[in-house]
Motif scaffolding. Structure first.
Motif, PDB file in Angstrom:
ATOM      1  N   THR A  94      25.890  26.758 -13.798  1.00  0.00           N
ATOM      2  CA  THR A  94      25.040  26.134 -12.771  1.00  0.00           C
ATOM      3  C   THR A  94      24.268  24.966 -13.376  1.00  0.00           C
ATOM      4  O   THR A  94      23.620  25.118 -14.423  1.00  0.00           O
ATOM      5  N   ILE A  95      24.342  23.828 -12.717  1.00  0.00           N
ATOM      6  CA  ILE A  95      23.576  22.661 -13.163  1.00  0.00           C
ATOM      7  C   ILE A  95      22.244  22.654 -12.409  1.00  0.00           C
ATOM      8  O   ILE A  95      22.217  22.850 -11.190  1.00  0.00           O
ATOM      9  N   ARG A  96      21.179  22.467 -13.168  1.00  0.00           N
ATOM     10  CA  ARG A  96      19.833  22.524 -12.604  1.00  0.00           C
ATOM     11  C   ARG A  96      19.109  21.194 -12.766  1.00  0.00           C
ATOM     12  O   ARG A  96      19.420  20.425 -13.672  1.00  0.00           O
TER      13      ARG A  96
ATOM     14  N   THR B  71      35.428  20.345  -2.989  1.00  0.00           N
ATOM     15  CA  THR B  71      34.003  20.172  -2.649  1.00  0.00           C
ATOM     16  C   THR B  71      33.881  19.921  -1.146  1.00  0.00           C
ATOM     17  O   THR B  71      34.857  19.609  -0.481  1.00  0.00           O
ATOM     18  N   MET B  72      32.628  20.004  -0.710  1.00  0.00           N
ATOM     19  CA  MET B  72      32.333  19.588   0.669  1.00  0.00           C
ATOM     20  C   MET B  72      31.646  18.226   0.652  1.00  0.00           C
ATOM     21  O   MET B  72      30.974  17.853   1.632  1.00  0.00           O
ATOM     22  N   GLY B  73      31.765  17.501  -0.444  1.00  0.00           N
ATOM     23  CA  GLY B  73      31.143  16.180  -0.524  1.00  0.00           C
ATOM     24  C   GLY B  73      29.655  16.273  -0.787  1.00  0.00           C
ATOM     25  O   GLY B  73      29.168  17.303  -1.256  1.00  0.00           O
TER      26      GLY B  73
ATOM     27  N   ALA C  47      18.193  24.875  -9.004  1.00  0.00           N
ATOM     28  CA  ALA C  47      19.652  24.689  -8.980  1.00  0.00           C
ATOM     29  C   ALA C  47      19.975  23.538  -8.035  1.00  0.00           C
ATOM     30  O   ALA C  47      19.481  23.487  -6.908  1.00  0.00           O
ATOM     31  N   ILE C  48      20.815  22.613  -8.500  1.00  0.00           N
ATOM     32  CA  ILE C  48      21.137  21.451  -7.668  1.00  0.00           C
ATOM     33  C   ILE C  48      22.018  21.897  -6.500  1.00  0.00           C
ATOM     34  O   ILE C  48      22.957  22.673  -6.672  1.00  0.00           O
ATOM     35  N   SER C  49      21.659  21.417  -5.299  1.00  0.00           N
ATOM     36  CA  SER C  49      22.411  21.765  -4.091  1.00  0.00           C
ATOM     37  C   SER C  49      22.232  20.648  -3.074  1.00  0.00           C
ATOM     38  O   SER C  49      21.163  20.031  -3.006  1.00  0.00           O
TER      39      SER C  49
ATOM     40  N   GLY D  74      26.123  18.841  -9.984  1.00  0.00           N
ATOM     41  CA  GLY D  74      26.865  20.100 -10.062  1.00  0.00           C
ATOM     42  C   GLY D  74      28.357  19.851  -9.888  1.00  0.00           C
ATOM     43  O   GLY D  74      29.187  20.318 -10.687  1.00  0.00           O
ATOM     44  N   HIS D  75      28.711  19.085  -8.848  1.00  0.00           N
ATOM     45  CA  HIS D  75      30.128  18.745  -8.634  1.00  0.00           C
ATOM     46  C   HIS D  75      30.661  17.943  -9.826  1.00  0.00           C
ATOM     47  O   HIS D  75      31.797  18.161 -10.277  1.00  0.00           O
ATOM     48  N   CYS D  76      29.842  16.989 -10.290  1.00  0.00           N
ATOM     49  CA  CYS D  76      30.303  16.116 -11.389  1.00  0.00           C
ATOM     50  C   CYS D  76      30.627  16.937 -12.637  1.00  0.00           C
ATOM     51  O   CYS D  76      31.572  16.619 -13.366  1.00  0.00           O
TER      52      CYS D  76
ATOM     53  N   PHE E  45      35.300  25.875 -10.224  1.00  0.00           N
ATOM     54  CA  PHE E  45      34.264  26.281  -9.277  1.00  0.00           C
ATOM     55  C   PHE E  45      32.965  26.474 -10.049  1.00  0.00           C
ATOM     56  O   PHE E  45      32.965  26.584 -11.278  1.00  0.00           O
ATOM     57  N   GLY E  46      31.843  26.513  -9.300  1.00  0.00           N
ATOM     58  CA  GLY E  46      30.539  26.629  -9.948  1.00  0.00           C
ATOM     59  C   GLY E  46      29.987  28.045  -9.901  1.00  0.00           C
ATOM     60  O   GLY E  46      30.134  28.749  -8.896  1.00  0.00           O
ATOM     61  N   GLN E  47      29.331  28.435 -10.969  1.00  0.00           N
ATOM     62  CA  GLN E  47      28.648  29.731 -11.042  1.00  0.00           C
ATOM     63  C   GLN E  47      27.502  29.808 -10.023  1.00  0.00           C
ATOM     64  O   GLN E  47      27.109  30.882  -9.598  1.00  0.00           O
ATOM     65  N   LYS E  48      27.008  28.653  -9.607  1.00  0.00           N
ATOM     66  CA  LYS E  48      25.951  28.588  -8.578  1.00  0.00           C
ATOM     67  C   LYS E  48      26.321  29.452  -7.371  1.00  0.00           C
ATOM     68  O   LYS E  48      25.493  30.125  -6.796  1.00  0.00           O
ATOM     69  N   ASP E  49      27.609  29.393  -6.980  1.00  0.00           N
ATOM     70  CA  ASP E  49      28.106  30.205  -5.870  1.00  0.00           C
ATOM     71  C   ASP E  49      28.867  31.394  -6.460  1.00  0.00           C
ATOM     72  O   ASP E  49      30.107  31.463  -6.376  1.00  0.00           O
ATOM     73  N   ALA E  50      28.123  32.302  -7.069  1.00  0.00           N
ATOM     74  CA  ALA E  50      28.747  33.352  -7.880  1.00  0.00           C
ATOM     75  C   ALA E  50      29.648  34.259  -7.052  1.00  0.00           C
ATOM     76  O   ALA E  50      30.729  34.652  -7.503  1.00  0.00           O
TER      77      ALA E  50
HETATM   78  P1  AMP Z   1      30.162  22.639  -2.288  1.00  0.00           P
HETATM   79  O1  AMP Z   1      30.402  21.185  -2.126  1.00  0.00           O
HETATM   80  O2  AMP Z   1      28.745  23.038  -2.079  1.00  0.00           O
HETATM   81  O3  AMP Z   1      31.154  23.488  -1.525  1.00  0.00           O
HETATM   82  O4  AMP Z   1      30.447  22.956  -3.821  1.00  0.00           O
HETATM   83  C1  AMP Z   1      31.663  22.616  -4.425  1.00  0.00           C
HETATM   84  C2  AMP Z   1      31.728  23.262  -5.787  1.00  0.00           C
HETATM   85  O5  AMP Z   1      30.637  22.802  -6.572  1.00  0.00           O
HETATM   86  C3  AMP Z   1      31.611  24.789  -5.717  1.00  0.00           C
HETATM   87  O6  AMP Z   1      32.515  25.349  -6.656  1.00  0.00           O
HETATM   88  C4  AMP Z   1      30.191  25.034  -6.123  1.00  0.00           C
HETATM   89  O7  AMP Z   1      29.986  26.306  -6.731  1.00  0.00           O
HETATM   90  C5  AMP Z   1      29.970  23.924  -7.131  1.00  0.00           C
HETATM   91  N1  AMP Z   1      28.550  23.634  -7.297  1.00  0.00           N
HETATM   92  C6  AMP Z   1      27.650  23.371  -6.316  1.00  0.00           C
HETATM   93  N2  AMP Z   1      26.412  23.216  -6.842  1.00  0.00           N
HETATM   94  C7  AMP Z   1      26.540  23.401  -8.187  1.00  0.00           C
HETATM   95  C8  AMP Z   1      25.623  23.391  -9.276  1.00  0.00           C
HETATM   96  N3  AMP Z   1      24.338  23.144  -9.112  1.00  0.00           N
HETATM   97  N4  AMP Z   1      26.122  23.633 -10.515  1.00  0.00           N
HETATM   98  C9  AMP Z   1      27.445  23.890 -10.711  1.00  0.00           C
HETATM   99  N5  AMP Z   1      28.346  23.917  -9.715  1.00  0.00           N
HETATM  100  C10 AMP Z   1      27.911  23.681  -8.471  1.00  0.00           C
END
Ligand code: AMP
Length: 286
Positions: A175-177, A29-31, A183-185, A36-38, A146-151
């Protein structure tokens, strides 16, 4: 929970784990940890002996002018979130640890990275694949989440692992919404309350396209034009792309067919938001 900042220390730890035949799960993760991360951590916790998460805001995947400097870095809160999810070890190196002076090697996946976000964020995927390759070499996970959010990222990483013959299983989690569909971001935090409401138009447009496809409307140009109208009607924004593509190869299509990804990237205020859903046109009632 162990917190490790040095590569050498993590390598030692991993050596012990591998000697003990532990199944290692890894969540990069990038923190700015959110649900979504959880969800990725929960998936890892359920099937691995040792769950390792990394927190690293990777400079090489940000393009000039993007939000690297102001990307949120709430480390203490992130560590608490990891601990609450049962993470065993958090790796949180600094940028010099991951990119010492003189670093000259880039891992690059061609083709899959050309379109979608790759076309709007030059160098972004090289940054992603390079850091994930380094992390995989250090952590040596059996399974990475990894998350489908970043397909597109998920497809690129799958391809890198396949091409480099790494014995790592890649699991893509849904993807968690938010309850209203957004979509959570981490980047949702940049939205004003009004922009937050406007941002719902993204998921609404994806769902609209899905319903149309399921009703047998398969012409991509019509569907994406209607999605664009809907998103633009919701408020001021700049659309990078709205595309319907093959879910595996990410190749644009004229007609929806088989398993497709409906994907978009839209800038609202200071946020660049991406979202996607998969649809199987095989199930459409045409
Ligand atoms: P990031 O910290 O944004 O680089 O994301 C780390 C991981 O969390 C990546 O695999 C993302 O695809 C995943 N991720 C980010 N947001 C979500 C989300 N809303 N639902 C599921 N996975 C996510």
């Amino acid at each position: 929970m162990l917190k490790i900042e040095s590569i050498t220390k993590l390598q030692q730890h991993v050596r012990h784990l591998r000697r003990a035949s532990k199944v290692i799960g890894f969540v990069p993760t990038m923190g700015a940890i959110h649900e979504g991360h959880c969800s990725l951590m929960r998936a890892g916790r359920a099937e691995c002996d040792e769950l390792i998460a990394s927190i690293f805001v990777n400079p090489t995947q940000f393009c000039p002018g993007e939000d690297y400097a102001k990307y949120p870095r709430p480390l203490e809160r992130d560590l608490a979130a990891c601990e609450a999810e049962g993470v065993d070890t958090v790796f949180c190196p600094d940028a010099d640890e991951m990119y010492p002076a003189g670093s000259a090697t880039t891992v690059s996946v061609s083709g899959l990275t050309d379109g979608l976000c790759g076309a709007y964020r030059p160098g972004h995927f090289d940054g992603v694949t390079t850091i994930v390759a380094k992390l995989f070499n250090i952590v040596q996970p059996d399974i990475a989440y990894f998350g489908q959010k970043d397909a597109q990222q998920a497809a690129v990483i799958r391809r890198m692992v396949r091409d480099l013959i790494w014995p790592i299983k890649i699991v893509i989690c849904p993807t968690i919404r938010e309850p209203d569909g957004l979509a959570i971001s981490s980047r949702n935090a940049y939205l004003t309350p009004e922009q937050r409401k406007q941002a719902l138009s993204l998921y609404a447009a994806l769902e609209y396209a899905r319903r149309q496809i399921q009703a047998g409307r398969l012409k991509v140009a019509d569907l994406t034009a209607e999605m664009r109208q809907r998103i633009e009607a919701a408020g001021p924004c700049s659309i990078d792309y709205i595309e319907i593509i093959d879910a595996h190869e990410l190749i644009p299509k004229n007609t929806v067919q088989g398993r497709c990804l409906i994907a978009l990237a839209v800038r609202i205020g200071k946020s660049r938001l991406i979202d996607n859903i998969e649809v199987d046109a095989g199930t459409s009632k045409s």
